[in-house]
Design an enzyme around this catalytic site. Structure first.
Site, PDB file in Angstrom:
ATOM      1  N   ARG A  46      36.077  44.365  36.005  1.00 37.23           N
ATOM      2  CA  ARG A  46      34.776  45.019  35.843  1.00 37.23           C
ATOM      3  C   ARG A  46      34.021  44.457  34.648  1.00 37.23           C
ATOM      4  O   ARG A  46      32.803  44.210  34.713  1.00 37.23           O
ATOM      5  CB  ARG A  46      34.970  46.535  35.686  1.00 37.23           C
ATOM      6  CG  ARG A  46      35.390  47.247  36.955  1.00 37.23           C
ATOM      7  CD  ARG A  46      35.731  48.707  36.699  1.00 37.23           C
ATOM      8  NE  ARG A  46      37.044  48.879  36.074  1.00 37.23           N
ATOM      9  CZ  ARG A  46      37.543  50.058  35.708  1.00 37.23           C
ATOM     10  NH1 ARG A  46      36.823  51.164  35.873  1.00 37.23           N
ATOM     11  NH2 ARG A  46      38.746  50.129  35.164  1.00 37.23           N
ATOM     12  N   CYS A  56      37.839  46.181  30.272  1.00 33.15           N
ATOM     13  CA  CYS A  56      38.067  47.293  31.194  1.00 33.15           C
ATOM     14  C   CYS A  56      39.572  47.498  31.278  1.00 33.15           C
ATOM     15  O   CYS A  56      40.262  47.490  30.259  1.00 33.15           O
ATOM     16  CB  CYS A  56      37.423  47.035  32.548  1.00 33.15           C
ATOM     17  SG  CYS A  56      37.879  45.467  33.325  1.00 33.15           S
TER      18      CYS A  56
END
Length: 453
Positions: free
Chosen positions: A413, A408
């Site tokens: 994430r 990410c």
């Protein structure tokens, strides 16, 4: 007192001798009468009929029928809960948890409508709802009736689970994400004498969320203790070993992580697994799952309890996290490998960098979009159905038999998706730690903008 719908009244007065009192219905799925008369208001009230195990078996392959697991996500993915002797779900069942109807989230109604469409729960189907506690089916049934779905049947999954010959599906590594009840039992039995640690994880010093109430015994971890700017990669191996000793983490300890936002907990989980901690768990759904379970909290700030040795040389699982050279190798092998972007669509096509401190926009040339993190979470922030995750991946040529590395902006994430992939049983997987931040930091690294060809 909260107003109770007529359907709920009918459902709640089920007894062991008859399914309804004042609502007349044969329990056979062949009963043509799918409504009952409310003698007080003279209105038609949809009836939830019972279905037997034998009848349910016959309907599993019928496209006019759909089977729905209404329990909490933990039960669906594989945990043995609420008296079911086997964990997991009936093979072929979709999930629509009653817990999602208890959540107060923005735009919930529209989100739930999308969920119904995705799972194929429509008014033209015969819908079998099952639970193990006798409550979840009633909650979901009431909602479905409000959506115009009336051909509804109920089933107790405990009966199915007792017959070993009936197929149930569990995620191979569902133990990596745990229900609140499991943590409660861990605390109660002291992990049967084995070392364990519980940590609340977030960025910065002890947060207001932690001080307002946390899982008893939980110590706060500041993510700055495992990573550093400006790229925000993990610390050096020697520094990570010192981090572990400072927090009392040993390679053989059970480590439970959670937070009000689960993302930093997953970030630390991936680093601990890279280091070699053998038993790392994350609370499925975050701290709200603990609160909604009615478990006690404490406000006392717990202090770290350092140890003298971690118990292994870091890293034990070196390939669980990869760096820029390995990411380039993955991109060069598009046939059997994929570098998977877990950022928003806007970040992927380059309309925004997604970060105030990242200037570059776009994606590493050759990276594929794995969808935003939100697409991996249910409404209650538990793990999304694995079949739906694989369906998202298929759109972009991502398959579970490939070498996959997730990234990410700075690794948070993508860390959550990496753990979910492991829960699903994928093996040749990793986190590209530097992600977009490290890639764009070097102008010689090729980038792409716009939609993929």
């Amino acid at each position: 007192m909260r107003k109770i719908s007529k359907l709920m009244v009918c459902v709640l007065i089920i007894t062991s001798l008859a399914f309804f009192t004042g609502c007349s219905s044969d329990t056979s799925v062949d009963n043509n009468s799918d409504v009952a008369i409310d003698e007080v208001n003279k209105e038609e009230v949809p009836v939830i009929q019972a279905i037997t195990t034998e009848e349910l078996q016959e309907k599993l392959e019928d496209n006019d029928w759909i089977v729905v697991d209404t329990r909490i996500n933990d039960a669906y993915i594989g945990w043995e809960l609420e008296g079911a002797v086997r964990g997991g779900h009936i093979k072929g069942a979709v999930d629509f948890s009653a817990n999602w109807l208890r959540m107060e989230v923005e735009d919930r109604d529209n989100l739930l409508q999308d969920v119904l469409k995705t799972k194929g729960i429509t008014s033209d189907k015969n819908v079998v709802l099952y639970d193990a506690n006798g409550e979840d089916v009633s909650i979901v049934a009431e909602y479905l009736v409000q959506q115009g779905i009336e051909n509804i049947y109920r089933y107790d999954v405990k009966e199915w689970a007792m017959d070993e010959e009936l197929p149930m599906e569990s995620y191979p590594n569902h133990h990596l994400v745990v229900p609140a009840s499991w943590i409660s039992e861990l605390i109660e039995n002291g992990n049967n004498g084995k070392p364990y640690k519980i940590f609340e994880v977030s960025w910065g010093d002890v947060s207001e969320d932690y001080l307002n109430g946390h899982i008893p015994g939980a110590v706060h971890i500041n993510t700055d203790d495992v990573e550093e700017g400006p790229i925000w990669n993990r610390l050096s191996d020697s520094e990570l070993e010192e981090f572990a000793k400072n927090y009392g983490i040993t390679v053989d300890a059970t480590v439970v992580l959670y937070g009000s936002d689960s993302t930093p907990a997953f970030r630390v989980a991936t680093i601990l697994k890279y280091m070699g901690v053998e038993d790392v768990r994350v609370l499925n759904g975050g701290f709200v799952a603990w609160e909604n379970g009615g478990y006690e909290t404490e406000t006392e700030e717990r202090e770290k309890q350092p140890v003298e040795a971690f118990g292994a040389t870091v890293p034990v699982n070196k390939n669980y996290i990869v760096d820029l050279p390995q990411a380039k190798e993955i991109l060069a092998d598009q046939e059997s490998s994929k570098l998977v972007d877990i950022r928003s669509w806007e970040e992927y096509i380059g309309t925004t960098s997604g970060y105030s401190y990242i200037e570059g926009k776009g994606r590493p040339a050759g990276a594929v979009w794995g969808h935003d993190l939100n697409n991996y979470r249910n409404i209650d922030n538990t793990m999304k159905n694995a079949a739906e995750i694989k369906s998202m991946w298929n759109e972009w040529g991502i398959s579970s038999d490939q070498r996959l590395s997730f990234f990410c902006g700075t690794g948070w994430r993508a860390a959550e998706v990496l753990v979910y992939a492991e829960v699903m049983g994928l093996e040749n997987i990793s986190l590209f730690d530097g992600g977009w931040n490290e890639w764009q930091d070097d102008a010689s690294n090729p980038i792409e903008l716009g939609e993929s060809n």
